[in-house]
Write a protein that holds these residues in place. Sequence first.
Motif, PDB file in Angstrom:
ATOM      1  N   GLY A   1       0.794  -1.215   0.000  1.00 27.25           N
ATOM      2  CA  GLY A   1       0.000   0.000   0.000  1.00 27.25           C
ATOM      3  C   GLY A   1       0.825   1.262   0.000  1.00 27.25           C
ATOM      4  N   ARG A   2       2.108   1.103   0.258  1.00 24.97           N
ATOM      5  CA  ARG A   2       2.940   2.283   0.494  1.00 24.97           C
ATOM      6  C   ARG A   2       3.975   2.542  -0.593  1.00 24.97           C
ATOM      7  NH1 ARG A   2       5.851   3.899   6.245  1.00 24.97           N
ATOM      8  NH2 ARG A   2       5.709   6.147   5.834  1.00 24.97           N
ATOM      9  N   LEU A   3       4.382   1.499  -1.293  1.00 31.80           N
ATOM     10  CA  LEU A   3       5.474   1.627  -2.252  1.00 31.80           C
ATOM     11  C   LEU A   3       5.033   1.251  -3.661  1.00 31.80           C
ATOM     12  CD1 LEU A   3       8.431  -0.008  -0.244  1.00 31.80           C
ATOM     13  CD2 LEU A   3       7.855   2.436  -0.412  1.00 31.80           C
ATOM     14  N   ARG A   4       5.627   1.914  -4.630  1.00 31.87           N
ATOM     15  CA  ARG A   4       5.532   1.546  -6.029  1.00 31.87           C
ATOM     16  C   ARG A   4       6.947   1.418  -6.572  1.00 31.87           C
ATOM     17  NH1 ARG A   4       1.198   0.448  -4.720  1.00 31.87           N
ATOM     18  NH2 ARG A   4      -0.833   1.126  -5.532  1.00 31.87           N
ATOM     19  N   GLY A   5       7.065   0.808  -7.768  1.00 32.27           N
ATOM     20  CA  GLY A   5       8.390   0.564  -8.325  1.00 32.27           C
ATOM     21  C   GLY A   5       8.496   0.958  -9.779  1.00 32.27           C
ATOM     22  N   VAL A   6       9.727   1.259 -10.183  1.00 26.91           N
ATOM     23  CA  VAL A   6      10.078   1.512 -11.580  1.00 26.91           C
ATOM     24  C   VAL A   6      11.184   0.529 -11.922  1.00 26.91           C
ATOM     25  CG1 VAL A   6      10.929   3.186 -13.255  1.00 26.91           C
ATOM     26  CG2 VAL A   6       9.447   3.948 -11.380  1.00 26.91           C
ATOM     27  N   ALA A   7      10.921  -0.353 -12.872  1.00 31.06           N
ATOM     28  CA  ALA A   7      11.816  -1.462 -13.172  1.00 31.06           C
ATOM     29  C   ALA A   7      12.698  -1.166 -14.377  1.00 31.06           C
ATOM     30  CB  ALA A   7      11.002  -2.732 -13.439  1.00 31.06           C
ATOM     31  N   VAL A   8      13.768  -1.939 -14.490  1.00 34.55           N
ATOM     32  CA  VAL A   8      14.608  -1.946 -15.688  1.00 34.55           C
ATOM     33  C   VAL A   8      14.407  -3.300 -16.351  1.00 34.55           C
ATOM     34  CG1 VAL A   8      16.962  -1.860 -16.597  1.00 34.55           C
ATOM     35  CG2 VAL A   8      16.282  -0.337 -14.722  1.00 34.55           C
ATOM     36  N   VAL A   9      14.045  -3.294 -17.625  1.00 38.34           N
ATOM     37  CA  VAL A   9      13.717  -4.540 -18.314  1.00 38.34           C
ATOM     38  C   VAL A   9      14.417  -4.610 -19.662  1.00 38.34           C
ATOM     39  CG1 VAL A   9      11.439  -4.598 -17.205  1.00 38.34           C
ATOM     40  CG2 VAL A   9      11.661  -3.634 -19.503  1.00 38.34           C
ATOM     41  N   GLU A  10      14.549  -5.812 -20.170  1.00 42.17           N
ATOM     42  CA  GLU A  10      15.014  -6.009 -21.538  1.00 42.17           C
ATOM     43  C   GLU A  10      13.865  -5.694 -22.494  1.00 42.17           C
ATOM     44  OE1 GLU A  10      17.962  -6.626 -22.481  1.00 42.17           O
ATOM     45  OE2 GLU A  10      18.971  -7.418 -20.684  1.00 42.17           O
TER      46      GLU A  10
END
Length: 278
Positions: free
Chosen positions: A76-85
């Motif tokens: 509920g508190r965190l979101r993410g930004v990923a690195v992908v191929e």
Amino acid sequence: MPSPATGAAVDTHAHVFRQGLALADVRRHTPDHDATPAEYLALLDAHGLSHGVLVQPSFLGTDNSHMLDALRAAPGRLRGVAVVEPGIAPAALQALAGSGVVGIRLNLIGLPVPDLGLPLWQTLLARVNALGWHVEVHLPASRLPDILPGLLAAQCRVVVDHFGRPDPAQGVSDPGFQYLLRQADSGRVWVKLSAPYRNWQAAACAASGRQATQRLLEAYTAERLMWGSDWPHTEHRHLASYPSATQWLDAWIDDPEQRRIVLADTPLQLFQFQGDTP
């Protein structure tokens, strides 16, 4: 940092990692310390911030597993930004989304700009759009004209890191920064007010950051600007701290209503926090 009237406030840029994780073969930095999720959440608590966004650090490459563990522990508190191929499978993207990822990052510092016209990239960007994600870009301002047109042509929502990384010697006069200001008319670009020490000398972080912020406010309005701590300030821990990062925002924006929008309204929507409670 005064808390917004809504009670919500978002730090849109931080990293978590620990020593011993598998590192990318090509990297600019090797960490010599840990930056744990528990430590980060404690910093949010101590500074009255309700939510945070974890960005995959470049030195971990496309292995987002450590960040995902942190997201799943505080959904509920965190979101993410990923690195992908670029060839990542649709099911893998859906799995990232299920863990709280809301965007991908193109960290192009020291790297060539990919050919976004290739079918592989076009497919990825279409899938990113379908998920309601954004594409975060990190590169010098002089190279923004090499990447933004392709992303905007693909109808992406674009987040530009760290004031757009203007040349320290030119500041707001940097032609790349001026180009960034003009992209406000697209309605599809957001800018992070974060990590001034990556652009200017430490003594100039407040004044130069304020000058850049004022130009960005004029072009974008507060509705498409966000603040990030850049914790744990990798490679710059001697220049910054969490308290200084919050104090800089107060130095950059005088108006409490603008600060509220930058800290709450804009990031809560862009990072898909609506309906969640920490």
